[in-house]
Design a protein around this motif. Structure first.
Motif, PDB file in Angstrom:
ATOM      1  N   SER A  24     -11.303  -3.284  -1.754  1.00 34.38           N
ATOM      2  CA  SER A  24     -10.558  -2.668  -2.479  1.00 34.38           C
ATOM      3  C   SER A  24      -8.939  -2.525  -1.835  1.00 34.38           C
ATOM      4  O   SER A  24      -8.792  -2.783  -0.754  1.00 34.38           O
ATOM      5  CB  SER A  24     -11.072  -1.238  -2.684  1.00 34.38           C
ATOM      6  N   GLU A  25      -7.781  -2.328  -2.804  1.00 34.97           N
ATOM      7  CA  GLU A  25      -6.677  -2.452  -2.329  1.00 34.97           C
ATOM      8  C   GLU A  25      -6.289  -1.374  -1.150  1.00 34.97           C
ATOM      9  O   GLU A  25      -5.761  -1.666  -0.078  1.00 34.97           O
ATOM     10  CB  GLU A  25      -5.649  -1.664  -3.373  1.00 34.97           C
ATOM     11  N   ARG A  26      -6.953  -0.367  -1.232  1.00 39.05           N
ATOM     12  CA  ARG A  26      -6.495   0.776   0.117  1.00 39.05           C
ATOM     13  C   ARG A  26      -7.694   0.268   1.041  1.00 39.05           C
ATOM     14  O   ARG A  26      -7.121   0.469   2.454  1.00 39.05           O
ATOM     15  CB  ARG A  26      -6.940   2.306  -0.520  1.00 39.05           C
ATOM     16  N   ALA A  27      -8.680  -0.219   1.081  1.00 43.02           N
ATOM     17  CA  ALA A  27      -9.510  -0.677   2.073  1.00 43.02           C
ATOM     18  C   ALA A  27      -8.782  -1.708   2.841  1.00 43.02           C
ATOM     19  O   ALA A  27      -8.719  -2.010   4.299  1.00 43.02           O
ATOM     20  CB  ALA A  27     -10.920  -1.097   1.953  1.00 43.02           C
ATOM     21  N   TRP A  28      -8.173  -2.619   2.236  1.00 39.96           N
ATOM     22  CA  TRP A  28      -7.368  -3.689   2.596  1.00 39.96           C
ATOM     23  C   TRP A  28      -6.216  -3.354   3.567  1.00 39.96           C
ATOM     24  O   TRP A  28      -5.858  -3.747   4.704  1.00 39.96           O
ATOM     25  CB  TRP A  28      -6.993  -4.827   1.532  1.00 39.96           C
ATOM     26  N   ARG A  29      -5.239  -2.177   2.813  1.00 33.51           N
ATOM     27  CA  ARG A  29      -4.307  -1.776   3.419  1.00 33.51           C
ATOM     28  C   ARG A  29      -4.541  -1.197   4.621  1.00 33.51           C
ATOM     29  O   ARG A  29      -3.791  -0.941   5.705  1.00 33.51           O
ATOM     30  CB  ARG A  29      -3.642  -0.892   2.369  1.00 33.51           C
ATOM     31  N   GLY A  33     -11.332   7.172   6.792  1.00 38.07           N
ATOM     32  CA  GLY A  33     -11.551   5.701   6.945  1.00 38.07           C
ATOM     33  C   GLY A  33     -12.763   5.147   6.266  1.00 38.07           C
ATOM     34  O   GLY A  33     -12.817   4.066   5.789  1.00 38.07           O
ATOM     35  N   ARG A  34     -13.855   5.768   6.350  1.00 34.74           N
ATOM     36  CA  ARG A  34     -15.280   5.288   6.116  1.00 34.74           C
ATOM     37  C   ARG A  34     -15.180   5.072   4.660  1.00 34.74           C
ATOM     38  O   ARG A  34     -15.672   4.175   3.896  1.00 34.74           O
ATOM     39  CB  ARG A  34     -16.348   6.143   6.499  1.00 34.74           C
ATOM     40  N   ALA A  35     -14.645   6.448   3.856  1.00 33.77           N
ATOM     41  CA  ALA A  35     -14.870   6.362   2.545  1.00 33.77           C
ATOM     42  C   ALA A  35     -13.857   5.201   1.791  1.00 33.77           C
ATOM     43  O   ALA A  35     -14.395   4.486   0.878  1.00 33.77           O
ATOM     44  CB  ALA A  35     -14.294   7.525   1.753  1.00 33.77           C
ATOM     45  N   GLY A  58      -7.421   3.120  -5.952  1.00 31.62           N
ATOM     46  CA  GLY A  58      -7.473   2.062  -4.818  1.00 31.62           C
ATOM     47  C   GLY A  58      -8.815   2.210  -4.166  1.00 31.62           C
ATOM     48  O   GLY A  58      -8.812   1.438  -3.028  1.00 31.62           O
ATOM     49  N   VAL A  59      -9.696   3.103  -4.274  1.00 32.72           N
ATOM     50  CA  VAL A  59     -10.929   3.251  -3.738  1.00 32.72           C
ATOM     51  C   VAL A  59     -11.931   2.965  -4.262  1.00 32.72           C
ATOM     52  O   VAL A  59     -12.269   3.089  -5.658  1.00 32.72           O
ATOM     53  CB  VAL A  59     -11.055   4.792  -3.088  1.00 32.72           C
ATOM     54  N   GLY A 112     -13.315  13.339   1.450  1.00 36.57           N
ATOM     55  CA  GLY A 112     -12.527  13.282   2.409  1.00 36.57           C
ATOM     56  C   GLY A 112     -11.408  12.178   2.260  1.00 36.57           C
ATOM     57  O   GLY A 112     -10.643  12.042   3.465  1.00 36.57           O
ATOM     58  N   VAL A 113     -11.248  11.385   1.151  1.00 35.36           N
ATOM     59  CA  VAL A 113     -10.140  10.698   1.073  1.00 35.36           C
ATOM     60  C   VAL A 113      -8.655  11.344   0.998  1.00 35.36           C
ATOM     61  O   VAL A 113      -8.568  12.189   0.168  1.00 35.36           O
ATOM     62  CB  VAL A 113     -10.304   9.830  -0.260  1.00 35.36           C
TER      63      VAL A 113
END
Ligand SMILES: Nc1nc2c(ncn2[C@@H]2O[C@H](COP(=O)(O)OP(=O)(O)O)[C@@H](O)[C@H]2O)c(=O)[nH]1
Ligand SMILES: [Mg+2]
Length: 444
Positions: free
Chosen positions: A140-145, A213-215, A266-267, A365-366
């Motif tokens: 996902s976008e936020r994982a990538w960022r 971070g994990r989510a 983004g998640v 927790g995001v």
């Protein structure tokens, strides 16, 4: 695991399956010589200039036309001599190319072995190696960022800064051990306690940020639960914006559990719709439905967030058994009914759906987008070490408050600094490295 650096390793570096091009990468002392030999070239002929040539096996049979180039140590990803052969894509073709370098003396690489060599040769620290894995797997976008931010070294810089401060404090405190007669006015060194406390807070933020971070990295699972007919399947369809689950006025429509993956802010979020439970007066004797309910329960127990759906008609469920991972919802908001303080949603009008998504992310927790600009730890290894440093700083503060001798404070500060060094990847054992690099694909 074989880690002899005298070996020359080789692997297919591109993804399996059909593709325009595919890359064979070699690293090690004989990498350039072997790659050059497949093209009938002298080792010196292969450098950073791209060469076009026909690759042959040992018997001289033409195998594929490739582009080839080499990077000499230490100016390469691994820090060793590296050569790349770019052939045509496709599993079979690349298998042939790989066989041609193996028969000339290269060994097929273990998972993550290229990156492991890069770490061993100081090309990459462990945090960045972990981030590299996350960049490759970002869904996902936020994982990538987040992964790219950590790969750029942002997390490492923050940890190194805390570690440096801890070592500076340690030097100060050790000074008192060496010169005990220098009776200092306790109020003049109050700043030390303040400073230790701020380092503790920094580590606490890192350790707690693991949930974010994990989510963000792995995505999260949300389960919809509640009695039959309260509108769970309708809610799922409305949340993901397509008709994925069957909806009907008759109870017991959803017999299996069903998962739909969507992206919220983004998640990556997997929404699980479960077979509804029935009230005491209306038990189901349908074995299939009972089995579906049991399967759903198992999935719910592992969900990050549980959305308990009430339509106001069935007995109210406050979801207390799910403790802090619960969000209680009053569905069918377009109809009458007391929401009892729960979030009101309607699959029919779309009421409350955006709010539901926001609250689910918060429960998992995001951090919101502004909050997520800071560095975050993303692996259990990192989290455990950040927590160890946090606890050691807390113990140092306690020792100060209790006016313990400086030796005691020094021990805690040293423990914290060691945990931070390990977090950065300094002096970590082979077992940690074996575990980490086993998660990589071959060729990385
Ligand atoms: N008016 C209204 N009816 C709804 C809403 N959501 C679901 N329903 C109706 O409630 C019934 C049961 O819905 P369904 O999604 O199958 O419930 P489930 O058994 O919990 O999955 C169906 O007749 C739906 O049309 C809503 O937001 N408003
Ligand atoms: Mg249903």
């Amino acid at each position: 695991m074989i880690t002899s650096d005298a070996d020359t390793i080789a692997a297919i570096a591109t993804a399996a399956g059909a593709g325009g091009v595919g890359i064979i990468r070699l690293s090690g002392p004989r990498a350039i010589e072997i790659a050059a030999a497949t093209l009938g070239l002298a080792p010196m002929a292969l450098d950073r200039t791209v060469r076009l040539g026909w690759l042959r096996d040992l018997e001289g049979t033409l195998v594929d036309q490739v582009l080839a180039f080499a990077m000499r140590a230490p100016a390469s990803f691994t820090g060793e001599d590296v050569a790349e052969l770019q052939g045509h894509g496709g599993t079979h073709n690349l298998g042939k190319l790989l066989a041609c370098v193996v028969e000339r003396g290269a060994r097929v690489a273990e998972p993550g072995e290229f990156t492991r060599r890069a770490v061993a040769n100081g090309k990459l620290d462990l945090l960045r190696a972990e981030a590299l894995l996350e960049v490759i797997h970002a869904g996902s976008e936020r994982a990538w960022r987040l992964a790219q931010a950590n790969l750029s070294g942002r997390l490492g810089l923050e940890i190194a800064a805390i570690e440096r401060s801890a070592l500076a404090l340690l030097a100060e405190v050790e000074g008192w051990i060496d010169f005990p007669e220098q009776d200092l006015d306790p109020s003049s060194d109050a700043w030390i306690t303040t400073e230790i406390e701020s380092l503790r807070a920094g580590c606490a933020r890192l350790a707690e940020g693991f949930r974010h971070g994990r989510a963000v990295h792995k995505g999260l699972t949300v389960a919809l639960v509640g009695p039959v007919n309260v509108g769970k399947s309708s809610l799922l369809n409305a949340l993901v914006g397509s008709e994925r689950a069957l909806v009907a006025a008759q109870p017991g429509t959803t017999r299996d559990w069903l998962e739909v993956t969507d992206v919220w802010d983004g998640v990556t979020v997997t929404v699980v719709d479960t077979a509804g439970t029935r009230g005491e007066g209306d038990p189901t004797d349908d074995a299939l439905e009972q089995r579906g309910i049991a399967l759903g329960a198992a999935r719910v127990s592992s969900a990050d967030v549980v959305v308990v759906v009430n339509d106001g008609a069935a007995a109210w469920d406050d979801g207390a058994r799910f403790a802090e991972r619960v969000l209680v919802v009053k569905s069918k908001g377009d109809l009458a009914g007391d929401p009892r303080g729960a979030l009101v949603t309607s699959a029919t009008t779309g009421q409350g759906l955006a709010e539901l998504k926001g609250r689910v992310l918060a429960i998992a927790g995001v951090a919101d987008r502004e909050g997520s600009e800071q560095p975050f730890v993303t692996t259990a290894r990192q989290q455990a070490l950040a927590a160890a440093a946090r606890d050691a700083f807390a113990a140092a503060t306690a020792a100060r408050v209790e006016r313990c001798p400086p030796e005691v404070v020094a021990i805690e500060l040293r423990t914290a600094a060691q945990a931070l060094a390990q977090l950065r990847g300094v002096e970590v054992g082979d077992r940690v490295l074996d575990e980490l690099f086993a998660r990589f694909c071959i060729g990385k």
